[in-house]
Design a protein around this motif. Structure first.
Motif, mmCIF file in Angstrom:
data_model
loop_
_atom_site.group_PDB
_atom_site.id
_atom_site.type_symbol
_atom_site.label_atom_id
_atom_site.label_comp_id
_atom_site.label_asym_id
_atom_site.label_seq_id
_atom_site.Cartn_x
_atom_site.Cartn_y
_atom_site.Cartn_z
ATOM 1 N N THR A 164 0.827 -1.037 0.099
ATOM 2 C CA THR A 164 0.063 -0.066 -0.221
ATOM 3 C C THR A 164 0.838 1.272 0.177
ATOM 4 O OG1 THR A 164 -1.773 -1.073 1.379
ATOM 5 C CG2 THR A 164 -1.908 1.224 1.118
ATOM 6 N N THR A 165 1.983 1.337 0.760
ATOM 7 C CA THR A 165 2.885 2.460 0.825
ATOM 8 C C THR A 165 3.407 2.687 -0.766
ATOM 9 O OG1 THR A 165 3.283 2.013 3.156
ATOM 10 C CG2 THR A 165 5.042 3.320 1.940
ATOM 11 N N LEU A 166 3.788 1.524 -1.223
ATOM 12 C CA LEU A 166 4.274 1.723 -2.724
ATOM 13 C C LEU A 166 3.216 2.153 -3.817
ATOM 14 C CD1 LEU A 166 6.559 1.246 -4.710
ATOM 15 C CD2 LEU A 166 5.626 -1.125 -4.878
ATOM 16 N N MET A 167 2.109 1.521 -3.566
ATOM 17 C CA MET A 167 1.042 1.985 -4.482
ATOM 18 C C MET A 167 0.541 3.384 -4.134
ATOM 19 S SD MET A 167 0.626 -0.579 -6.601
ATOM 20 C CE MET A 167 -0.928 -0.756 -7.384
ATOM 21 N N VAL A 168 0.248 3.703 -3.091
ATOM 22 C CA VAL A 168 -0.266 4.975 -2.982
ATOM 23 C C VAL A 168 1.014 6.346 -3.316
ATOM 24 C CG1 VAL A 168 -0.695 6.823 -0.877
ATOM 25 C CG2 VAL A 168 -1.757 4.494 -1.151
ATOM 26 N N THR A 169 2.094 5.938 -3.059
ATOM 27 C CA THR A 169 3.153 6.996 -3.280
ATOM 28 C C THR A 169 3.231 6.970 -4.938
ATOM 29 O OG1 THR A 169 4.617 6.189 -1.397
ATOM 30 C CG2 THR A 169 5.757 7.445 -3.234
ATOM 31 N N MET A 170 3.043 5.956 -5.561
ATOM 32 C CA MET A 170 3.019 6.085 -7.008
ATOM 33 C C MET A 170 1.685 6.721 -7.572
ATOM 34 S SD MET A 170 4.658 2.462 -8.146
ATOM 35 C CE MET A 170 3.214 1.936 -8.664
ATOM 36 N N GLY A 171 0.567 6.286 -6.996
ATOM 37 C CA GLY A 171 -0.503 7.084 -7.103
ATOM 38 C C GLY A 171 -0.809 8.606 -6.913
ATOM 39 N N VAL A 172 0.027 9.042 -6.045
ATOM 40 C CA VAL A 172 -0.068 10.434 -5.827
ATOM 41 C C VAL A 172 0.654 11.187 -6.817
ATOM 42 C CG1 VAL A 172 0.811 12.189 -4.074
ATOM 43 C CG2 VAL A 172 -0.397 10.451 -3.005
ATOM 44 N N LEU A 173 1.847 10.408 -7.096
ATOM 45 C CA LEU A 173 2.703 11.178 -8.171
ATOM 46 C C LEU A 173 2.109 11.058 -9.627
ATOM 47 C CD1 LEU A 173 6.097 9.678 -7.130
ATOM 48 C CD2 LEU A 173 5.176 11.964 -6.779
ATOM 49 N N LEU A 174 1.382 9.744 -9.904
ATOM 50 C CA LEU A 174 0.492 9.699 -10.981
ATOM 51 C C LEU A 174 -0.640 10.871 -11.111
ATOM 52 C CD1 LEU A 174 -0.059 8.567 -13.611
ATOM 53 C CD2 LEU A 174 -1.579 6.720 -12.496
ATOM 54 N N GLY A 175 -1.322 11.039 -9.805
ATOM 55 C CA GLY A 175 -2.305 12.064 -9.642
ATOM 56 C C GLY A 175 -1.993 13.456 -10.095
ATOM 57 N N ARG A 176 -0.604 13.627 -9.781
ATOM 58 C CA ARG A 176 -0.015 15.293 -10.099
ATOM 59 C C ARG A 176 -0.130 15.345 -11.535
ATOM 60 N NH1 ARG A 176 5.978 15.511 -8.989
ATOM 61 N NH2 ARG A 176 6.008 13.867 -10.216
ATOM 62 N N THR A 177 0.055 14.287 -12.690
ATOM 63 C CA THR A 177 -0.099 14.288 -14.001
ATOM 64 C C THR A 177 -1.565 14.595 -14.294
ATOM 65 O OG1 THR A 177 1.582 12.935 -14.452
ATOM 66 C CG2 THR A 177 0.144 13.415 -16.289
ATOM 67 N N VAL A 178 -2.611 13.969 -13.625
ATOM 68 C CA VAL A 178 -4.063 13.962 -14.031
ATOM 69 C C VAL A 178 -4.486 15.342 -13.674
ATOM 70 C CG1 VAL A 178 -6.281 13.048 -13.124
ATOM 71 C CG2 VAL A 178 -4.271 11.551 -13.725
#
Length: 185
Positions: free
Chosen positions: A143-157
């Protein structure tokens, strides 16, 4: 439970947190890696604790938790999502600059909402031969890995959606809540 099954379980438990993290990241003004990691650690810690709680409850009263867990997650996530949609649509929201971080309370509430399913999984794990500490640790790490990646992906979105990113984030959270409810009814 074999190691491959535990790893698959850990990443399956992190998918709803990943979706929520994309929405959270989309509402922030240029989140940096350490901001994303901080949010990932909060989500991961909560997601690691909930199966432990579920496992303890599973040893005593599993039928009560399993019957209500999806409803609790649904109301938490839809409520938070509705609040984000309201904030994104209210008059004057176009002129408000995006925040650089979310309040710890909102992050924790979102993490609790997305980790209710891990609580229910913890209840189920109480009835099979599994080391709950390893399972909870893997769930928290994934979850730590996936959320960190999700927040960074959300930056693009977020840069693509502009000021409506908060509405997108709210819709994402509400959608995750509805998905959790629909898959458990």
């Amino acid at each position: 439970m074999n190691p491959v099954a535990l790893i698959l379980l850990a990443f399956a438990m992190s998918t709803d947190a990943f979706a929520a993290a994309i929405g959270k990241g989309a509402t922030l003004r240029n989140p940096r890696f350490f901001d994303a990691l901080r949010m990932g650690l909060i989500f991961g810690t909560i997601e690691a604790i909930t199966p432990l709680i579920g496992w303890l409850i599973g040893r005593t009263a599993s039928s009560y938790v399993e019957a209500w867990a999806h409803w609790i997650a649904f109301f938490l996530l839809v409520g938070l999502g509705a609040h984000m949609i309201y904030e994104g649509l209210k008059p004057g929201s176009e002129d408000v600059e995006k925040p650089t971080s979310h309040s710890p309370l909102k992050v924790c509430l979102t993490a609790v909402g997305t980790s209710i399913d891990a609580l229910a999984v913890g209840v189920g794990l109480a009835f099979i031969n599994v080391n709950i500490w390893i399972a909870a640790g893997l769930i928290g790490a994934a979850t730590t890995l996936m959320v960190t990646m999700g927040v960074l992906l959300g930056r693009t979105v977020g840069s693509l959606l502009g000021h409506r990113a908060e509405v997108f984030g709210g819709l994402t959270l509400a959608g995750v809540g509805v998905w959790i409810l629909a898959t458990n009814l």
